[in-house]
Design a protein around this motif. Structure first.
Motif, PDB file in Angstrom:
ATOM      1  N   ALA A 269       0.837  -1.209   0.000  1.00 45.97           N
ATOM      2  CA  ALA A 269       0.000   0.000   0.000  1.00 45.97           C
ATOM      3  C   ALA A 269       0.864   1.248   0.000  1.00 45.97           C
ATOM      4  CB  ALA A 269      -0.928  -0.005   1.210  1.00 45.97           C
ATOM      5  N   LEU A 270       1.935   1.231   0.751  1.00 42.48           N
ATOM      6  CA  LEU A 270       2.844   2.372   0.806  1.00 42.48           C
ATOM      7  C   LEU A 270       3.529   2.591  -0.545  1.00 42.48           C
ATOM      8  CD1 LEU A 270       3.772   4.363   2.991  1.00 42.48           C
ATOM      9  CD2 LEU A 270       5.656   2.829   3.476  1.00 42.48           C
ATOM     10  N   GLY A 271       3.985   1.510  -1.159  1.00 44.20           N
ATOM     11  CA  GLY A 271       4.619   1.619  -2.470  1.00 44.20           C
ATOM     12  C   GLY A 271       3.652   2.082  -3.545  1.00 44.20           C
ATOM     13  N   LEU A 272       2.428   1.564  -3.526  1.00 46.29           N
ATOM     14  CA  LEU A 272       1.413   1.988  -4.485  1.00 46.29           C
ATOM     15  C   LEU A 272       1.064   3.454  -4.302  1.00 46.29           C
ATOM     16  CD1 LEU A 272      -0.526   1.169  -6.763  1.00 46.29           C
ATOM     17  CD2 LEU A 272      -2.176   0.538  -4.998  1.00 46.29           C
ATOM     18  N   SER A 273       0.958   3.900  -3.057  1.00 50.19           N
ATOM     19  CA  SER A 273       0.700   5.313  -2.778  1.00 50.19           C
ATOM     20  C   SER A 273       1.803   6.180  -3.365  1.00 50.19           C
ATOM     21  CB  SER A 273       0.629   5.565  -1.276  1.00 50.19           C
ATOM     22  OG  SER A 273      -0.414   4.877  -0.689  1.00 50.19           O
ATOM     23  N   GLY A 274       3.029   5.786  -3.109  1.00 57.07           N
ATOM     24  CA  GLY A 274       4.159   6.554  -3.632  1.00 57.07           C
ATOM     25  C   GLY A 274       4.176   6.604  -5.145  1.00 57.07           C
ATOM     26  N   LEU A 275       3.931   5.477  -5.770  1.00 62.01           N
ATOM     27  CA  LEU A 275       3.930   5.422  -7.226  1.00 62.01           C
ATOM     28  C   LEU A 275       2.822   6.283  -7.829  1.00 62.01           C
ATOM     29  CD1 LEU A 275       5.118   4.091  -9.778  1.00 62.01           C
ATOM     30  CD2 LEU A 275       3.416   2.301  -9.499  1.00 62.01           C
ATOM     31  N   LEU A 276       1.621   6.189  -7.285  1.00 61.71           N
ATOM     32  CA  LEU A 276       0.513   6.991  -7.800  1.00 61.71           C
ATOM     33  C   LEU A 276       0.750   8.481  -7.594  1.00 61.71           C
ATOM     34  CD1 LEU A 276      -2.584   4.852  -6.756  1.00 61.71           C
ATOM     35  CD2 LEU A 276      -1.755   5.261  -9.066  1.00 61.71           C
ATOM     36  N   LEU A 277       1.304   8.852  -6.456  1.00 58.90           N
ATOM     37  CA  LEU A 277       1.591  10.263  -6.218  1.00 58.90           C
ATOM     38  C   LEU A 277       2.689  10.775  -7.147  1.00 58.90           C
ATOM     39  CD1 LEU A 277       1.303  10.410  -2.349  1.00 58.90           C
ATOM     40  CD2 LEU A 277      -0.175  11.537  -4.008  1.00 58.90           C
TER      41      LEU A 277
ATOM     42  N   GLY B  87       5.214  11.441  -2.554  1.00 61.34           N
ATOM     43  CA  GLY B  87       5.408  10.224  -3.343  1.00 61.34           C
ATOM     44  C   GLY B  87       6.796   9.642  -3.163  1.00 61.34           C
ATOM     45  N   LEU B  88       7.816  10.513  -3.201  1.00 60.36           N
ATOM     46  CA  LEU B  88       9.185  10.032  -2.981  1.00 60.36           C
ATOM     47  C   LEU B  88       9.366   9.488  -1.564  1.00 60.36           C
ATOM     48  CD1 LEU B  88      11.377  12.712  -4.769  1.00 60.36           C
ATOM     49  CD2 LEU B  88      11.127  10.306  -5.376  1.00 60.36           C
ATOM     50  N   ALA B  89       8.779  10.162  -0.591  1.00 62.34           N
ATOM     51  CA  ALA B  89       8.901   9.695   0.789  1.00 62.34           C
ATOM     52  C   ALA B  89       8.228   8.335   0.969  1.00 62.34           C
ATOM     53  CB  ALA B  89       8.292  10.715   1.743  1.00 62.34           C
ATOM     54  N   ALA B  90       7.033   8.174   0.420  1.00 61.55           N
ATOM     55  CA  ALA B  90       6.304   6.905   0.575  1.00 61.55           C
ATOM     56  C   ALA B  90       7.019   5.769  -0.153  1.00 61.55           C
ATOM     57  CB  ALA B  90       4.877   7.055   0.063  1.00 61.55           C
ATOM     58  N   ALA B  91       7.417   6.019  -1.399  1.00 68.81           N
ATOM     59  CA  ALA B  91       8.113   4.977  -2.151  1.00 68.81           C
ATOM     60  C   ALA B  91       9.471   4.660  -1.516  1.00 68.81           C
ATOM     61  CB  ALA B  91       8.301   5.414  -3.598  1.00 68.81           C
ATOM     62  N   GLY B  92      10.150   5.679  -1.023  1.00 71.06           N
ATOM     63  CA  GLY B  92      11.438   5.462  -0.371  1.00 71.06           C
ATOM     64  C   GLY B  92      11.309   4.660   0.911  1.00 71.06           C
ATOM     65  N   TYR B  93      10.278   4.961   1.702  1.00 70.71           N
ATOM     66  CA  TYR B  93      10.073   4.216   2.946  1.00 70.71           C
ATOM     67  C   TYR B  93       9.694   2.764   2.651  1.00 70.71           C
ATOM     68  CZ  TYR B  93       8.704   3.293   7.786  1.00 70.71           C
ATOM     69  OH  TYR B  93       8.611   2.774   9.051  1.00 70.71           O
ATOM     70  N   ALA B  94       8.887   2.543   1.614  1.00 72.76           N
ATOM     71  CA  ALA B  94       8.540   1.169   1.229  1.00 72.76           C
ATOM     72  C   ALA B  94       9.797   0.410   0.799  1.00 72.76           C
ATOM     73  CB  ALA B  94       7.504   1.175   0.107  1.00 72.76           C
ATOM     74  N   GLY B  95      10.638   1.064   0.004  1.00 74.68           N
ATOM     75  CA  GLY B  95      11.891   0.432  -0.410  1.00 74.68           C
ATOM     76  C   GLY B  95      12.805   0.149   0.762  1.00 74.68           C
TER      77      GLY B  95
ATOM     78  N   TYR C  39      -2.807   3.272   3.929  1.00 73.79           N
ATOM     79  CA  TYR C  39      -3.913   2.409   3.525  1.00 73.79           C
ATOM     80  C   TYR C  39      -4.984   3.155   2.730  1.00 73.79           C
ATOM     81  CZ  TYR C  39      -1.892  -0.927   6.765  1.00 73.79           C
ATOM     82  OH  TYR C  39      -1.038  -1.782   7.410  1.00 73.79           O
ATOM     83  N   ILE C  40      -5.159   4.444   2.986  1.00 67.28           N
ATOM     84  CA  ILE C  40      -6.207   5.197   2.286  1.00 67.28           C
ATOM     85  C   ILE C  40      -5.663   6.021   1.128  1.00 67.28           C
ATOM     86  CG2 ILE C  40      -7.745   5.289   4.266  1.00 67.28           C
ATOM     87  CD1 ILE C  40      -6.804   8.149   4.734  1.00 67.28           C
ATOM     88  N   MET C  41      -4.367   6.318   1.131  1.00 65.67           N
ATOM     89  CA  MET C  41      -3.806   7.173   0.103  1.00 65.67           C
ATOM     90  C   MET C  41      -3.886   6.585  -1.313  1.00 65.67           C
ATOM     91  SD  MET C  41      -2.972   9.998  -0.528  1.00 65.67           S
ATOM     92  CE  MET C  41      -2.071  11.241   0.256  1.00 65.67           C
ATOM     93  N   PRO C  42      -3.758   5.280  -1.534  1.00 53.80           N
ATOM     94  CA  PRO C  42      -3.905   4.787  -2.906  1.00 53.80           C
ATOM     95  C   PRO C  42      -5.285   5.102  -3.490  1.00 53.80           C
ATOM     96  CG  PRO C  42      -2.916   3.081  -1.567  1.00 53.80           C
ATOM     97  CD  PRO C  42      -3.323   4.184  -0.649  1.00 53.80           C
ATOM     98  N   PHE C  43      -6.323   5.026  -2.679  1.00 56.29           N
ATOM     99  CA  PHE C  43      -7.669   5.325  -3.169  1.00 56.29           C
ATOM    100  C   PHE C  43      -7.835   6.809  -3.483  1.00 56.29           C
ATOM    101  CE2 PHE C  43      -8.131   1.559  -0.443  1.00 56.29           C
ATOM    102  CZ  PHE C  43      -8.573   0.663  -1.404  1.00 56.29           C
ATOM    103  N   ILE C  44      -7.287   7.656  -2.609  1.00 57.29           N
ATOM    104  CA  ILE C  44      -7.366   9.096  -2.841  1.00 57.29           C
ATOM    105  C   ILE C  44      -6.561   9.475  -4.082  1.00 57.29           C
ATOM    106  CG2 ILE C  44      -6.740  11.351  -1.893  1.00 57.29           C
ATOM    107  CD1 ILE C  44      -7.314  10.153   0.893  1.00 57.29           C
ATOM    108  N   ALA C  45      -5.363   8.943  -4.207  1.00 53.21           N
ATOM    109  CA  ALA C  45      -4.515   9.264  -5.353  1.00 53.21           C
ATOM    110  C   ALA C  45      -5.131   8.762  -6.655  1.00 53.21           C
ATOM    111  CB  ALA C  45      -3.121   8.673  -5.161  1.00 53.21           C
TER     112      ALA C  45
END
Length: 94
Positions: free
Chosen positions: A14-22, A40-48, A70-76
Protein backbone atom coordinates in the motif's frame (compact mmCIF):
# COMPACT_ATOMS: atom_id res chain seq x y z
CA UNK A 1 1.70 -17.51 5.63
CA UNK A 2 2.62 -15.84 8.89
CA UNK A 3 0.01 -13.16 9.77
CA UNK A 4 2.71 -10.65 10.74
CA UNK A 5 4.48 -11.13 7.43
CA UNK A 6 1.19 -10.82 5.55
CA UNK A 7 0.34 -7.57 7.35
CA UNK A 8 3.84 -6.26 6.67
CA UNK A 9 3.62 -7.04 2.96
CA UNK A 10 0.16 -5.45 2.68
CA UNK A 11 1.49 -2.33 4.39
CA UNK A 12 4.57 -2.12 2.18
CA UNK A 13 2.47 -2.74 -0.94
CA UNK A 14 0.00 0.00 0.00
CA UNK A 15 2.84 2.37 0.81
CA UNK A 16 4.62 1.62 -2.47
CA UNK A 17 1.41 1.99 -4.48
CA UNK A 18 0.70 5.31 -2.78
CA UNK A 19 4.16 6.55 -3.63
CA UNK A 20 3.93 5.42 -7.23
CA UNK A 21 0.51 6.99 -7.80
CA UNK A 22 1.59 10.26 -6.22
CA UNK A 23 4.68 10.35 -8.43
CA UNK A 24 2.47 9.80 -11.48
CA UNK A 25 0.25 12.68 -10.34
CA UNK A 26 3.31 14.90 -9.96
CA UNK A 27 4.66 13.89 -13.37
CA UNK A 28 1.35 14.61 -15.09
CA UNK A 29 0.99 17.92 -13.28
CA UNK A 30 -2.30 17.04 -11.64
CA UNK A 31 -2.77 18.80 -8.31
CA UNK A 32 0.18 20.31 -6.50
CA UNK A 33 3.24 18.90 -8.24
CA UNK A 34 5.71 19.69 -5.46
CA UNK A 35 3.66 18.19 -2.63
CA UNK A 36 2.68 15.12 -4.65
CA UNK A 37 6.31 14.60 -5.65
CA UNK A 38 7.72 14.98 -2.15
CA UNK A 39 5.13 12.74 -0.49
CA UNK A 40 5.41 10.22 -3.34
CA UNK A 41 9.18 10.03 -2.98
CA UNK A 42 8.90 9.69 0.79
CA UNK A 43 6.30 6.90 0.58
CA UNK A 44 8.11 4.98 -2.15
CA UNK A 45 11.44 5.46 -0.37
CA UNK A 46 10.07 4.22 2.95
CA UNK A 47 8.54 1.17 1.23
CA UNK A 48 11.89 0.43 -0.41
CA UNK A 49 13.71 0.91 2.88
CA UNK A 50 11.35 -1.48 4.68
CA UNK A 51 11.82 -4.13 1.99
CA UNK A 52 15.59 -3.71 2.16
CA UNK A 53 15.51 -3.88 5.95
CA UNK A 54 13.27 -6.96 5.86
CA UNK A 55 15.56 -8.86 3.48
CA UNK A 56 18.78 -7.95 5.28
CA UNK A 57 17.65 -8.10 8.92
CA UNK A 58 18.98 -10.92 11.02
CA UNK A 59 16.82 -10.10 14.03
CA UNK A 60 13.33 -8.63 14.48
CA UNK A 61 13.01 -4.87 14.17
CA UNK A 62 10.38 -2.24 14.81
CA UNK A 63 8.89 -0.15 12.03
CA UNK A 64 6.39 2.65 12.13
CA UNK A 65 3.00 2.24 10.46
CA UNK A 66 1.27 5.27 9.02
CA UNK A 67 -2.49 5.14 8.63
CA UNK A 68 -2.46 7.22 5.45
CA UNK A 69 -0.68 4.41 3.61
CA UNK A 70 -3.91 2.41 3.52
CA UNK A 71 -6.21 5.20 2.29
CA UNK A 72 -3.81 7.17 0.10
CA UNK A 73 -3.91 4.79 -2.91
CA UNK A 74 -7.67 5.32 -3.17
CA UNK A 75 -7.37 9.10 -2.84
CA UNK A 76 -4.52 9.26 -5.35
CA UNK A 77 -6.37 7.05 -7.83
CA UNK A 78 -9.46 9.25 -7.49
CA UNK A 79 -7.39 12.40 -8.08
CA UNK A 80 -5.69 10.81 -11.09
CA UNK A 81 -8.96 9.81 -12.76
CA UNK A 82 -10.55 13.17 -11.92
CA UNK A 83 -7.56 15.07 -13.34
CA UNK A 84 -7.57 13.08 -16.57
CA UNK A 85 -11.32 13.54 -16.99
CA UNK A 86 -11.00 17.30 -16.38
CA UNK A 87 -8.25 17.54 -19.01
CA UNK A 88 -10.36 15.67 -21.57
CA UNK A 89 -13.34 17.89 -20.80
CA UNK A 90 -11.24 21.05 -21.18
CA UNK A 91 -9.73 19.80 -24.47
CA UNK A 92 -13.18 19.01 -25.87
CA UNK A 93 -14.49 22.48 -25.00
CA UNK A 94 -11.75 24.51 -26.49
Amino acid sequence: MDPELRDFMIYVGALGLSGLLLLVLAALGIGNRAINGIIGLAAAGYAGFLLYKDFTATEPYEYQKFFFAYIMPFIALYLLVKGIMDRRKAAAQG
